[in-house]
Design a protein around this motif. Structure first.
Motif, PDB file in Angstrom:
ATOM      1  N   PRO A 219       0.944  -1.494   0.238  1.00 16.03           N
ATOM      2  CA  PRO A 219       0.234   0.277  -0.135  1.00 16.03           C
ATOM      3  C   PRO A 219       0.826   0.869   0.066  1.00 16.03           C
ATOM      4  N   GLY A 220       1.758   1.631   0.696  1.00 12.60           N
ATOM      5  CA  GLY A 220       2.850   2.641   1.101  1.00 12.60           C
ATOM      6  C   GLY A 220       3.726   2.724  -0.372  1.00 12.60           C
TER       7      GLY A 220
ATOM      8  N   GLN B  55       1.194   3.724  -3.191  1.00 11.28           N
ATOM      9  CA  GLN B  55       0.338   5.352  -2.970  1.00 11.28           C
ATOM     10  C   GLN B  55       1.362   6.028  -3.477  1.00 11.28           C
TER      11      GLN B  55
ATOM     12  N   GLY C 271      -3.388   1.989  -1.220  1.00 13.79           N
ATOM     13  CA  GLY C 271      -2.268   2.480  -0.836  1.00 13.79           C
ATOM     14  C   GLY C 271      -3.143   3.463  -2.724  1.00 13.79           C
TER      15      GLY C 271
END
Length: 376
Positions: free
Chosen positions: A233-234, A237, A261
Motif C-alpha cells: 500500500p505505501g 500510494q 494505496g
C-alpha cells in the motif's frame, strides 16, 4: 546371549533393508501416471493435457517447510499466517511432525540455499513461493533425487518435474484489461496507469503480459504508464501520487497489489476518478464503497499456501495428483456488501477470499490473526 544375537541380527538387518528400499524407492521421484487423481474437486488439473504424478507412499507424520521469498506486503504476511493456521487445524496437525517457515527477501540465491538446506535436513516436502521461475530447476532435481516433494505456488517454478498450484495469473491481467476497456470512455485515445509488483517477479510478468495482450487486440489506442508499487500500500500510494503529480490523468488504473494505496493517492490528488481493477484487500473495497468508485476486486487468495500444503501431504501419502493444479479466481465488483465481500470490522490489510470450499479449506479471521508471519 549369542542365541539372542542370532535371533535379533536377521530382524535388524531386515528392518534396515526395508527402510533402505523404501528410501530408495521414494528417492526415484514421482512416476507419471494416468488420471484422474485424488480429490478432483480440489486438485483440478490446469488443462486436459496436464500429467499426473504419484510418489511411493511414505509413512507420516511429515516434516514440511515453506520457503518464501519476498515478504514486504500484507498478502505475503497473511499467506504465511494462513499456512501456520492450516497446519494447526486438528485434521491437518495429525499429519505434521514439523512445519518450518523461512522468508529470505528478494535474494534468489538465498532462497535457493534455504530450499537446499531443508532438503539436506531430510524434510519430506518443501513449499516454495519462488523469487524466480527459472532458477529452481536444480533444487527440483536435487529434491527428486532425495525423495523430497516440491510444490510451488503463486510465483511458481518453471519445471515440469514438480507440482505447481496457482490461479491463472495471465488471466488476472486479461481480466483487468477487459474491465478497464469496458468502463473507460468509449471514444478517443486512452491512458491507463499500471501499478506493478516487484521487478522480475513471475506473477508481475504474467499479469503484465495478459494485460497488454488484451489491450493490443482491442482496437483502441491505449498508452500504459508503468510504475512500481511492490504490491504494498505505501509503495503503491507513492508511485501513484508521483505519476499524478507528473501530470498523469488516467482513464483507468490496474493495480496489482497495495490497491488501497493507489485509490488513496487518486482521491488525495482530486484530479479525476477512474475505474480501478485491484486486488482483494479489505481496505481497497471499503475505499471504493466510500468514494463511490467503479472497482473490480480480484486476485489470488493467500490461502493457496494451505492448498499447497494439502497437495504435498496427498503426494507424500502416495495419492495421484496433477502436476499443475488450477485454483479458482476470486472476483467481486463495487458496490461491495458489508459482511459478504467487504468487512468493516476487520483490519484494512485483511485479504478476502481465504476459503477454498472445494478443498475443504477455510479459516476464521481469529485463526489467522493469532498466527505470526515470522520465521520459525
Amino acid at each position: 546371549m549369542k542365541s539372542l544375537q542370532k535371533v535379533l541380527r536377521p530382524t535388524v538387518v531386515g528392518t534396515l533393508l526395508a527402510a533402505a528400499l523404501l528410501t530408495q524407492a521414494f528417492a526415484a521421484g514421482p512416476q507419471v501416471v494416468s488420471g484422474p487423481g485424488v480429490d478432483p474437486g480440489c486438485f483440478k488439473p490446469q488443462s486436459a493435457d496436464t500429467k499426473f504424478f504419484q510418489w511411493p507412499a511414505k509413512p507420516g507424520p511429515y516434516r514440511i517447510a515453506l520457503v518464501n521469498g519476498f515478504i514486504a506486503n500484507d498478502w505475503r504476511v497473511q499467506m504465511i499466517r494462513v499456512a501456520k493456521a492450516y497446519v494447526a487445524q486438528p485434521t491437518v496437525q495429525k499429519d505434521i511432525k514439523e512445519f518450518k517457515v523461512v522468508s529470505v527477501g528478494q535474494d534468489i540465491s538465498a532462497q535457493i540455499a534455504a530450499a537446499n538446506n531443508f532438503i539436506d535436513q531430510g524434510f519430506d516436502a518443501i513449499i516454495v513461493n519462488a523469487n524466480s521461475a527459472a532458477a529452481f530447476k536444480g533444487v527440483v532435481r536435487k529434491a527428486n533425487e532425495k525423495g523430497v516433494v516440491v510444490v510451488s505456488f503463486d510465483n511458481v517454478i518453471d519445471s515440469p518435474d514438480q507440482i505447481s498450484v496457482n490461479v491463472n495469473q495471465l488471466g488476472l491481467g486479461e481480466m483487468a484489461a477487459t474491465f478497464l476497456l469496458k468502463e473507460a470512455k468509449k471514444t478517443g485515445d486512452l491512458t491507463f496507469l499500471h501499478v506493478r509488483g516487484p521487478s522480475g517477479q513471475p506473477v508481475d510478468l504474467a499479469r503484465d503480459k495478459g494485460f497488454h495482450e488484451v489491450l493490443d487486440k482491442s482496437g483502441r489506442k491505449v498508452k500504459v504508464v508503468d510504475v512500481i508499487g511492490n504490491w504494498a500500500p505505501g509503495d503503491a500510494q507513492k508511485a501513484t501520487a508521483d505519476a499524478i503529480a507528473a501530470g498523469g490523468v488516467f482513464d483507468g488504473i490496474f493495480v496489482q497489489g497495495g490497491s488501497q494505496g493507489t485509490v488513496q493517492a487518486m482521491l488525495d490528488a482530486n484530479k479525476f476518478k477512474a475505474p480501478i481493477s485491484g486486488e482483494t484487500e479489505n481496505a481497497y473495497r471499503m475505499l471504493c464503497d466510500k468514494a463511490g468508485l467503479t472497482c473490480q476486486s480480484g486476485g489470488t487468495g493467500p490461502a493457496q499456501s494451505a492448498v499447497a500444503i494439502k497437495t504435498a501431504i496427498a503426494a507424500l501419502q502416495g495419492k495421484m495428483v496433477p502436476q499443475s493444479i488450477a485454483l479458482p479466481t476470486s472476483v467481486d465488483y463495487s458496490p461491495f456488501t458489508p459482511g459478504k465481500n467487504v468487512f468493516p470490522k476487520l483490519p484494512g490489510s485483511f485479504f478476502t477470499g481465504n476459503d477454498f470450499p472445494s478443498c475443504n479449506i477455510g479459516f476464521s479471521a481469529e485463526e489467522i490473526a493469532t498466527q505470526s508471519s515470522q520465521n520459525n
